[in-house]
Design an enzyme around this catalytic site. Structure first.
Site: not given
Ligand code: FAD
Length: 465
Positions: A44, A53, A116, A203, A270, A319, A443
């Protein structure tokens, strides 16, 4: 090889992971965060919500400046300095990731940098730049997120990019294909179009942002059919990399007869969960064949002391969902009896106009056999929208006909995402249409359209323009 013993390890430092870790630390639990990136924030902050953004902000200001010509103020042709745009975006990311590092330090949560993997039900091994760290934990929260889906028939080539590649902004391609009409593809397409690319979008389904209602997307399309060349009900069947570009073959309703040449192809079909990449099986945690980890309402996996949150526990991959799940997991780890049971999770496409919805869509209400009623307020009748020349918008409220309660809402138009919170609050609090209609909205504002739509449902519409 170093060793750490901790009460809680959080695997993944994205919005889910850092929120869980910070909450746990605030509740007095000794916490270690493992993440392979240099900075906390996950997808994120580093390569998702935030950098996109920052770039969309640039695109929006450019569009507004251009539009002002029709209101009597003209600026010259924009001069694009890509290095400065990139610096701006990177600066925004840095400001936020530095902030997170500060919050982590303040709470004394330790960030172990590296990749990890579980080695047992209470052990994790982290492969870092300086060797391996073994972590022995009492409890764990898996928050390893997701990554973009790639398509096997598309060749590996620098000109084929995913969202991370698109955010790098290496250049502005003259002609670009966005493969996939979901939120991420449309947001990135919006940025590139504003900066000068000719953007095609393909699409497979019959509408962009398929989860949103058709009437909402009809309003969106009024602007976007001018911006992009959109090929619905069409799919890509082949991509051939040649010296002068990527030649894409299409099949379906809007498929061009011959392969089309593009300078870049953005694959935005996706994201897939990272559940399969952490050796969860070594800890006894079940992961399904797609990589999702099943959890209960307390975010607990099938293993009593291991929890999972965020993108890898299911849709929507957003997020704010991850953050709330993270808080619940941390509180349960600390012995509290909380659980994750939201009535509504908002979704927003930060395009221009924005598309935003929360609670049930009309399509879902129909599918679930809910006895519902819709009341919509077109922004063409909003004084504020007319004054600021943003009449291409619609506010739609969905009510349960029997109880009168707000069960869903959607908005399309400028800043729709900022206003959606009111509808989310109404749903969470079990407000009915009358509560919203009787709430005095300032308003002229765009969000008075929420009150006005509710008045229509109540049959008490006033004559406020
Ligand atoms: P992540 O943010 O994916 O974080 C997981 C972390 O774990 C990463 O840093 C990864 O490198 C690390 N990791 C993974 N496996 C391991 C491992 N084995 N060892 C160590 N580290 C590891 N969501 C919104 O709500 N609003 C938005 O506007 C929005 N815009 C987006 C725009 C883009 C271009 C993208 C790609 C996504 C967007 N999202 C948005 C989605 C949002 O980024 C995700 O839903 C959110 O980041 C998920 O959070 P998370 O904590 O599950 O994991």
């Amino acid at each position: 090889m170093s060793e750490i013993k901790t009460q809680l390890v959080v695997l993944g430092g994205g919005p889910g992971g850092y929120s869980a870790a910070f909450r746990a630390a605030d509740l007095g639990i000794e916490t270690v965060i493992v993440d392979s990136r240099d900075s906390l924030g996950g997808v994120c902050l580093n390569v998702g919500c935030i950098p996109s953004k920052a770039l969309l902000h640039v695109a929006k200001v450019m569009k507004e400046a251009k539009h002002l010509a029709s209101h009597g103020v003209s600026f010259g042709e924009p001069k694009i300095d890509l290095d400065k745009i990139r610096d701006y975006k990177d600066g925004v990311v840095k400001q936020l990731t530095n902030g997170l590092a500060g919050m982590s330090k303040m709470r004394k949560t330790q960030h172990v940098k590296g990749y990890g993997k579980f080695t047992g039900s209470n052990t994790l091994e982290v492969q870092g730049d300086d060797g391996v760290t073994t972590i022995t934990f009492e409890k764990a929260i898996i928050a390893a997120g997701s990554e973009p889906i790639s398509l096997p028939f598309i060749p590996e080539d620098d000109r084929v990019i995913d969202s991370t590649g698109a955010l790098e902004m290496k250049d502005i391609p003259e002609k670009m294909l966005v493969l996939g009409g979901g939120i991420i593809g449309l947001e990135m397409g919006t940025v590139y179009e504003a900066l000068g690319s000719n953007v095609d979008v393909v699409e497979f389904l019959d509408q962009l942002i398929p989860a949103a209602d058709k009437d909402i997307m009809k309003v969106f399309m009024k602007d976007y059919k001018e911006k992009f060349n959109i090929m619905l009900e069409t799919k890509v069947t082949a991509v051939e990399a040649k010296d002068d570009g990527l030649y894409v073959t299409f099949e379906g309703k809007k498929a061009p007869a011959e392969p089309v040449r593009y300078d870049k192809v953005l694959v935005a079909v996706g994201r897939k969960p990272n559940g399969n990449l952490v050796s969860a099986d070594k800890a006894g945690v079940n992961v399904d064949e797609r990589g999702f980890i099943n959890v209960d309402k307390q975010m607990r996996t099938n293993v009593e002391h291991i929890f999972a949150i965020g993108d890898l526990v299911g849709q929507p991959m957003l997020a704010h969902k991850a953050v709330h799940e993270g808080h619940v997991a941390a509180e349960v780890v600390a012995g509290q009896k909380h659980y994750f049971d939201p009535r509504a999770i908002p979704s927003v496409a930060y395009t221009e106009p924005e598309v935003a919805w929360v609670g049930l869509t009309e399509k879902e209400a129909k599918e679930q056999g809910v006895n519902y009623e819709v009341a919509s307020f077109p922004w063409a009748a909003s004084g504020r929208a007319i004054a600021q020349d943003s009449t291409n918008g619609l506010t739609k409220m969905i009510f349960d006909k029997e109880s009168g309660r707000v069960i869903g809402g959607a908005m399309v138009g400028t800043n729709a995402g900022e206003m959606l919170g009111e509808i989310g609050l109404a749903i969470e609090m079990g407000a009915d249409g009358e509560d919203v209609a009787l709430t005095i909205h300032a308003h002229p504002t765009l969000n008075e359209s929420i009150g006005l739509a509710s008045e229509i449902f109540e049959g008490s519409i006033t004559d406020l323009p």
